[in-house]
Enzyme design. Structure first.
Site, PDB file in Angstrom:
ATOM      1  N   CYS A  85       0.850  -1.209   0.000  1.00  0.00           N
ATOM      2  CA  CYS A  85       0.000   0.000   0.000  1.00  0.00           C
ATOM      3  C   CYS A  85       0.873   1.241   0.000  1.00  0.00           C
ATOM      4  O   CYS A  85       1.050   1.894   1.015  1.00  0.00           O
ATOM      5  CB  CYS A  85      -0.886   0.028   1.233  1.00  0.00           C
ATOM      6  SG  CYS A  85      -1.864  -1.433   1.487  1.00  0.00           S
ATOM      7  N   CYS A 178      -2.327  -6.901   8.705  1.00  0.00           N
ATOM      8  CA  CYS A 178      -2.506  -6.296   7.394  1.00  0.00           C
ATOM      9  C   CYS A 178      -3.850  -5.587   7.409  1.00  0.00           C
ATOM     10  O   CYS A 178      -4.838  -6.144   7.897  1.00  0.00           O
ATOM     11  CB  CYS A 178      -2.474  -7.373   6.306  1.00  0.00           C
ATOM     12  SG  CYS A 178      -2.891  -6.721   4.678  1.00  0.00           S
ATOM     13  N   GLN A 301     -13.810  -9.951  -8.618  1.00  0.00           N
ATOM     14  CA  GLN A 301     -13.235  -8.641  -8.287  1.00  0.00           C
ATOM     15  C   GLN A 301     -12.887  -8.610  -6.798  1.00  0.00           C
ATOM     16  O   GLN A 301     -13.711  -9.008  -5.976  1.00  0.00           O
ATOM     17  CB  GLN A 301     -14.242  -7.540  -8.591  1.00  0.00           C
ATOM     18  CG  GLN A 301     -14.586  -7.401 -10.068  1.00  0.00           C
ATOM     19  CD  GLN A 301     -13.576  -6.563 -10.830  1.00  0.00           C
ATOM     20  OE1 GLN A 301     -12.643  -5.995 -10.252  1.00  0.00           O
ATOM     21  NE2 GLN A 301     -13.738  -6.496 -12.124  1.00  0.00           N
ATOM     22  N   TYR A 330     -14.396 -10.037 -22.447  1.00  0.00           N
ATOM     23  CA  TYR A 330     -13.542 -10.281 -21.278  1.00  0.00           C
ATOM     24  C   TYR A 330     -14.437 -10.436 -20.043  1.00  0.00           C
ATOM     25  O   TYR A 330     -14.281  -9.748 -19.049  1.00  0.00           O
ATOM     26  CB  TYR A 330     -12.540  -9.141 -21.075  1.00  0.00           C
ATOM     27  CG  TYR A 330     -11.734  -8.794 -22.304  1.00  0.00           C
ATOM     28  CD1 TYR A 330     -10.524  -9.433 -22.574  1.00  0.00           C
ATOM     29  CD2 TYR A 330     -12.187  -7.829 -23.210  1.00  0.00           C
ATOM     30  CE1 TYR A 330      -9.789  -9.119 -23.708  1.00  0.00           C
ATOM     31  CE2 TYR A 330     -11.457  -7.510 -24.351  1.00  0.00           C
ATOM     32  CZ  TYR A 330     -10.265  -8.150 -24.588  1.00  0.00           C
ATOM     33  OH  TYR A 330      -9.536  -7.828 -25.705  1.00  0.00           O
ATOM     34  N   GLU A 351     -14.729 -14.994 -23.002  1.00  0.00           N
ATOM     35  CA  GLU A 351     -13.614 -15.007 -22.057  1.00  0.00           C
ATOM     36  C   GLU A 351     -12.670 -16.140 -22.420  1.00  0.00           C
ATOM     37  O   GLU A 351     -13.103 -17.189 -22.885  1.00  0.00           O
ATOM     38  CB  GLU A 351     -14.216 -15.202 -20.645  1.00  0.00           C
ATOM     39  CG  GLU A 351     -13.338 -15.813 -19.597  1.00  0.00           C
ATOM     40  CD  GLU A 351     -12.218 -14.889 -19.156  1.00  0.00           C
ATOM     41  OE1 GLU A 351     -12.453 -13.676 -19.008  1.00  0.00           O
ATOM     42  OE2 GLU A 351     -11.092 -15.387 -18.992  1.00  0.00           O
ATOM     43  N   ASP A 400     -14.111  -5.147 -20.923  1.00  0.00           N
ATOM     44  CA  ASP A 400     -13.378  -4.987 -19.655  1.00  0.00           C
ATOM     45  C   ASP A 400     -12.073  -5.768 -19.734  1.00  0.00           C
ATOM     46  O   ASP A 400     -11.890  -6.780 -19.060  1.00  0.00           O
ATOM     47  CB  ASP A 400     -14.276  -5.502 -18.508  1.00  0.00           C
ATOM     48  CG  ASP A 400     -13.640  -5.336 -17.136  1.00  0.00           C
ATOM     49  OD1 ASP A 400     -12.592  -4.667 -17.034  1.00  0.00           O
ATOM     50  OD2 ASP A 400     -14.199  -5.878 -16.166  1.00  0.00           O
ATOM     51  N   CYS A 427      -8.740  -1.114 -16.238  1.00  0.00           N
ATOM     52  CA  CYS A 427      -7.924  -0.981 -15.022  1.00  0.00           C
ATOM     53  C   CYS A 427      -6.576  -0.354 -15.371  1.00  0.00           C
ATOM     54  O   CYS A 427      -5.674  -0.317 -14.549  1.00  0.00           O
ATOM     55  CB  CYS A 427      -7.748  -2.333 -14.352  1.00  0.00           C
ATOM     56  SG  CYS A 427      -7.075  -3.578 -15.448  1.00  0.00           S
TER      57      CYS A 427
HETATM   58  N1  SAH Z   1     -15.349  -8.414 -16.442  1.00  0.00           N
HETATM   59  C1  SAH Z   1     -14.858  -9.379 -15.483  1.00  0.00           C
HETATM   60  C2  SAH Z   1     -13.375  -9.723 -15.596  1.00  0.00           C
HETATM   61  C3  SAH Z   1     -12.449  -8.652 -16.068  1.00  0.00           C
HETATM   62  S1  SAH Z   1     -10.737  -9.080 -15.904  1.00  0.00           S
HETATM   63  C4  SAH Z   1     -15.187  -8.942 -14.074  1.00  0.00           C
HETATM   64  O1  SAH Z   1     -15.560  -7.805 -13.833  1.00  0.00           O
HETATM   65  O2  SAH Z   1     -15.119  -9.777 -13.165  1.00  0.00           O
HETATM   66  C5  SAH Z   1     -10.292  -9.392 -17.575  1.00  0.00           C
HETATM   67  C6  SAH Z   1     -10.634 -10.787 -18.067  1.00  0.00           C
HETATM   68  O3  SAH Z   1     -10.167 -10.909 -19.396  1.00  0.00           O
HETATM   69  C7  SAH Z   1     -10.011 -11.932 -17.291  1.00  0.00           C
HETATM   70  O4  SAH Z   1     -11.022 -12.801 -16.865  1.00  0.00           O
HETATM   71  C8  SAH Z   1      -9.092 -12.612 -18.312  1.00  0.00           C
HETATM   72  O5  SAH Z   1      -9.032 -14.014 -18.159  1.00  0.00           O
HETATM   73  C9  SAH Z   1      -9.732 -12.245 -19.618  1.00  0.00           C
HETATM   74  N2  SAH Z   1      -8.860 -12.246 -20.801  1.00  0.00           N
HETATM   75  C10 SAH Z   1      -7.570 -11.867 -20.862  1.00  0.00           C
HETATM   76  N3  SAH Z   1      -7.103 -11.930 -22.123  1.00  0.00           N
HETATM   77  C11 SAH Z   1      -8.127 -12.375 -22.886  1.00  0.00           C
HETATM   78  C12 SAH Z   1      -8.269 -12.650 -24.285  1.00  0.00           C
HETATM   79  N4  SAH Z   1      -7.243 -12.466 -25.116  1.00  0.00           N
HETATM   80  N5  SAH Z   1      -9.455 -13.078 -24.734  1.00  0.00           N
HETATM   81  C13 SAH Z   1     -10.496 -13.242 -23.888  1.00  0.00           C
HETATM   82  N6  SAH Z   1     -10.417 -12.994 -22.553  1.00  0.00           N
HETATM   83  C14 SAH Z   1      -9.256 -12.572 -22.054  1.00  0.00           C
END
Ligand code: SAH
Length: 477
Positions: A85, A178, A301, A330, A351, A400, A427
């Protein structure tokens, strides 16, 4: 003869901004900048450099001339040594200011984007104890602080359970408390460590690769359920049973107590069998009445409360009426897809991790959803015209991606489809800015909203709503 490296000292350097990786930055009289850890914008310090590059130095503050009024007293006794942190020494309001500033700078400087009025960043209500998952490592070569070494006192124990010291792969900082995960997280970790020391259960030695106790994962959830996963390197049935029995008895509130025997070189658990010791092999997370099953390997998350806020913003930006076909790219375990499904005609999630997709499907069934569908695949490869033909042309795309941002193929395909709206959850605003720059021809940025999911760190999420420009046509019929 090799030239001796000189460490310079610069006096009275004003720290003017935050920088990457939780550091801060000041200007040196020779026209370079210097990156310094554990200082805050507004501090005035004497800096000793330890690295020199063409345009910058890295250094450490050896004397404070003035303390910034942006400073806060770090809560944690491990601050400054633990890499976790890094912004604990900054007031939360200032942390939010610098997070917002980074996002805006990236969108402007990397993306050269036209931005709408920036709405204030959404901060967390809880600025400590906000994580639902922590992973600790065991080691028999505990990190000793310089004070400990200088004190010349007998070092009574070299056993540690805690976090890696930044850039020291074999050194673990022993953690007493922590501030990131709620109780009984600290109690569980410390009790396991103390029991192991008392009962001669050996700790892992990363250099020579021996010892029993390797890692510990603790997951807590908004439903009050708890998962504990202990990873062992060497197996000793008697000692392992004794330890797990001790945990089960001391913490009857644990919902899921599991273990792993992993004697390969690295400690990632994703290719390992997770064995149930007591309870069930999963816990539940809940959001707006939806249930999400989480096992030892599931992604969820890590800040559940703020994930809810983030998803509400994404849903709000998508502005669904119930008639739309939505793609959730994603999708992970399909959380966003399920969160918005009630407001859409249908949601398609994609995904790359097969286990995440099976979790997503299982959760959708549990949540009685019949308008969501999930597919496994690398988006750069599976997001093809055939895929779109088969599943329908989306009206809205939510994306995402991980920190690297979207693959160029994915950006191109979104442009080919040209849905009315794209909601981009990110992110890493630097890669978000890069991707958005590629979409300028087709989209204007309607809204941008930063969200803080990780107080006391420099990390920040940003959600952008893109609206299709009038006249820009889809290339797919
Ligand atoms: N939207 C979700 C996860 C976001 S994290 C949530 O809010 O919980 C980003 C995600 O993208 C991860 O699960 C990762 O496994 C996936 N990812 C990474 N590279 C990728 C790719 N090339 N194709 C498809 N998914 C992918």
């Amino acid at each position: 003869m090799a030239r001796k490296k000189k460490n310079l000292i610069f006096e009275n350097i004003e720290i003017i901004d935050t920088a990457a990786k939780g550091k801060a930055v000041g200007k040196t009289p020779d026209g370079r900048v210097v990156f310094v850890s554990n200082v805050v914008p507004g501090d005035v310090v004497d800096v000793q450099t330890f690295r020199k590059r063409k345009s910058y130095y890295e250094g450490k503050a050896i004397r404070f001339e003035k303390y910034s009024d942006k400073r806060a007293e770090p809560e944690c006794e491990h601050f400054g040594v633990c890499g976790g942190c890094k912004w604990q020494n900054m007031k939360y309001k200032e942390q939010l200011f610098f997070k917002q500033k980074e996002v805006t700078n990236n969108l402007l400087r990397i993306g050269h984007l036209d931005l709408p009025e920036i709405t204030p960043i959404l901060g967390c209500k809880k600025i400590y104890f906000y994580r639902n998952k922590m992973e600790f490592s065991f080691s028999d070569s505990r990190w000793l602080t310089p004070e400990e070494i200088e004190s010349n006192k007998d070092i009574d124990s070299r056993f540690a359970c805690g976090f890696h010291i930044p850039k020291m792969w074999d050194k673990i900082l022993d953690i007493e408390k922590c501030f990131l995960q709620e109780d009984p997280s600290n109690d569980i970790r410390n009790s396991i460590r103390d029991f192991a020391v008392k009962n001669n259960i050996s700790f892992y030695n990363p250099r020579h690769q021996h010892g029993m106790l390797r890692t510990l994962m603790i997951r807590t959830s908004s439903t009050g359920e708890i998962m504990v996963v202990v990873q062992f390197f060497e197996e000793d049935i008697e000692k392992r049973e004794a330890l797990l029995q001790f945990i089960a008895e001391k913490f009857p509130e644990i919902t899921s107590l599991q273990y792993i025997i992993n004697n390969k070189g690295n400690d990632t658990i994703y290719d390992q069998e997770v064995i149930l010791f007591k309870g069930r092999d999963h816990i539940f997370e809940e959001m707006e009445g939806l249930q999400f099953k989480i096992n030892a390997k599931s992604f969820y998350q890590t800040n559940s409360e703020q994930a809810h806020e983030l998803y509400k913003i994404a849903r709000d930006f998508a502005g669904l009426t119930g008639d739309e076909l939505v793609y959730d790219l994603y999708t992970g375990t399909g959380t966003i897809a399920q969160f918005i499904a009630k407001k859409a005609k249908k949601v398609v999630g994609v995904e790359s991790v097969p286990e995440a997709i099976s979790d997503a499907k299982e959760n959708a069934t549990r949540n009685n959803m019949d308008n969501v569908e999930f597919f496994v695949g690398d988006l750069a490869k599976v997001f093809t015209e055939e895929f779109i033909l088969k599943n329908g042309k989306p009206d809205v795309i939510i994306t995402d991606p991980p920190r690297d941002g979207m693959h160029k193929n994915v950006v191109d395909q979104i442009m080919n489809i040209a849905p009315e709206k794209v909601v981009y959850v990110s992110c890493n605003s630097a890669t978000q800015a890069r991707d958005l720059a590629l979409m300028k021809e087709a989209y204007t940025i309607e809204k941008t909203q930063s969200v803080d999911m990780f107080p006391q760190t420099h990390h920040v999420e940003n959600v952008v709503l893109l609206k299709k420009k009038e006249g820009f046509k889809s290339k797919l019929t």
